[in-house]
Write an enzyme that holds these catalytic residues in place. Structure first.
Site, PDB file in Angstrom:
ATOM      1  N   CYS A  10      46.081  40.674  36.808  1.00  0.00           N
ATOM      2  CA  CYS A  10      46.258  41.637  37.905  1.00  0.00           C
ATOM      3  C   CYS A  10      46.602  43.022  37.339  1.00  0.00           C
ATOM      4  O   CYS A  10      46.858  43.179  36.153  1.00  0.00           O
ATOM      5  CB  CYS A  10      47.352  41.168  38.850  1.00  0.00           C
ATOM      6  N   CYS A  13      49.969  43.149  35.590  1.00  0.00           N
ATOM      7  CA  CYS A  13      49.929  42.464  34.294  1.00  0.00           C
ATOM      8  C   CYS A  13      49.276  43.356  33.243  1.00  0.00           C
ATOM      9  O   CYS A  13      49.768  43.467  32.116  1.00  0.00           O
ATOM     10  CB  CYS A  13      49.166  41.141  34.404  1.00  0.00           C
TER      11      CYS A  13
END
Length: 80
Positions: A10, A13
């Site tokens: 994501c 991340c």
């Protein structure tokens, strides 16, 4: 030093991964940085919340993206 950034890819991340790379670069630390996106491997490492930052097998941050400055502080404490 082995650093793992754990998360399924994501935006948060990816940001933690980039911030970690920058912190290591600024500190001049000799470290291997891995980005782990495989959910099964993440769970095997004992991580239940992403993104997470792991250094030499110890989870330092879980469930949040932190700044380069904060990562540098954590790594400096960890190295001492």
């Amino acid at each position: 030093m082995n650093i793992k950034v754990l998360g399924e890819g994501c935006e948060k991340c990816s940001q933690l991964y980039e911030n970690t790379k920058e912190a290591v670069k600024e500190l001049g630390i000799d470290a291997e940085i891995e980005k782990i996106e495989d959910l099964i491997e993440i769970v095997k490492l004992g991580v239940l919340s992403a993104p997470s930052l792991m250094v030499d097998g110890e989870i330092l941050v879980s469930g949040q993206t932190i700044s380069v400055k904060r990562i540098k502080k954590l790594l400096q404490k960890y190295c001492m």
